[in-house]
Write a protein that holds these residues in place. Structure first.
Motif, PDB file in Angstrom:
ATOM      1  N   UNK A  47       6.279  -3.091  14.706  1.00 36.30           N
ATOM      2  CA  UNK A  47       6.234  -3.906  13.493  1.00 36.30           C
ATOM      3  C   UNK A  47       5.586  -3.146  12.346  1.00 36.30           C
ATOM      4  N   UNK A  48       4.495  -2.453  12.641  1.00 43.59           N
ATOM      5  CA  UNK A  48       3.830  -1.654  11.611  1.00 43.59           C
ATOM      6  C   UNK A  48       4.726  -0.550  11.077  1.00 43.59           C
ATOM      7  N   UNK A  49       5.463   0.090  11.962  1.00 45.56           N
ATOM      8  CA  UNK A  49       6.397   1.131  11.539  1.00 45.56           C
ATOM      9  C   UNK A  49       7.505   0.541  10.682  1.00 45.56           C
ATOM     10  N   UNK A  54      10.415   0.631   6.131  1.00 40.91           N
ATOM     11  CA  UNK A  54      11.485  -0.156   5.519  1.00 40.91           C
ATOM     12  C   UNK A  54      10.893  -1.315   4.724  1.00 40.91           C
ATOM     13  N   UNK A  55       9.989  -1.002   3.818  1.00 37.98           N
ATOM     14  CA  UNK A  55       9.240  -2.071   3.154  1.00 37.98           C
ATOM     15  C   UNK A  55       9.921  -2.592   1.899  1.00 37.98           C
ATOM     16  N   UNK A  60      12.910 -10.533   6.082  1.00 39.63           N
ATOM     17  CA  UNK A  60      12.204 -10.121   7.301  1.00 39.63           C
ATOM     18  C   UNK A  60      10.858  -9.498   6.953  1.00 39.63           C
ATOM     19  N   UNK A  61      10.842  -8.612   5.960  1.00 36.14           N
ATOM     20  CA  UNK A  61       9.586  -7.972   5.571  1.00 36.14           C
ATOM     21  C   UNK A  61       8.589  -8.993   5.051  1.00 36.14           C
ATOM     22  N   UNK A  62       9.064  -9.927   4.240  1.00 30.17           N
ATOM     23  CA  UNK A  62       8.157 -10.966   3.748  1.00 30.17           C
ATOM     24  C   UNK A  62       7.614 -11.819   4.887  1.00 30.17           C
ATOM     25  N   UNK A  63       8.448 -12.129   5.877  1.00 29.53           N
ATOM     26  CA  UNK A  63       8.003 -12.915   7.030  1.00 29.53           C
ATOM     27  C   UNK A  63       6.971 -12.148   7.848  1.00 29.53           C
ATOM     28  N   UNK A  64       7.210 -10.860   8.071  1.00 26.90           N
ATOM     29  CA  UNK A  64       6.257 -10.038   8.833  1.00 26.90           C
ATOM     30  C   UNK A  64       4.926  -9.956   8.096  1.00 26.90           C
ATOM     31  N   UNK A  65       4.967  -9.762   6.796  1.00 30.24           N
ATOM     32  CA  UNK A  65       3.716  -9.706   6.025  1.00 30.24           C
ATOM     33  C   UNK A  65       2.998 -11.051   6.031  1.00 30.24           C
TER      34      UNK A  65
END
Length: 89
Positions: A47-49, A54-55, A60-65
């Motif tokens: 997830x960190x990678x 791919x930021x 998806x990125x907003x959900x992970x953050x």
């Protein structure tokens, strides 16, 4: 007549643990914790990678953050109470 350390056996210390299956429970607990730690570290690294490489701003990125913010900034008791309220109430 002196018995000394030659009669001392480690089995004497662990005999109760072995006979009452406490040793098995302890070993199984350690194994479960190790397997859980392995998979959680693996997912965290992936997830960190993903977020670092791919930021781009997407869903998806907003959900992970958002999940990272919840898991790091909010105390676990608050998350537990919210989950309890959502699931059971």
């Amino acid at each position: 007549m002196s018995l000394g350390m030659s009669r001392f056996k480690l089995k004497i210390l662990f005999n109760q643990l072995i006979e009452n299956s406490f040793a098995n429970a302890i070993i199984q607990t350690i194994l479960i914790v190790d397997v859980g730690a392995f998979f959680s570290i693996l997912v965290a690294m992936m997830t960190g990678t993903f977020v670092a490489e791919f930021s781009r701003t997407n869903k998806i990125t907003n959900f992970v953050r958002f999940l990272k913010f919840i898991l790091t900034d909010v105390p676990s008791i608050v998350v537990t109470m919210v989950a309890y309220g959502v699931i059971l109430l």
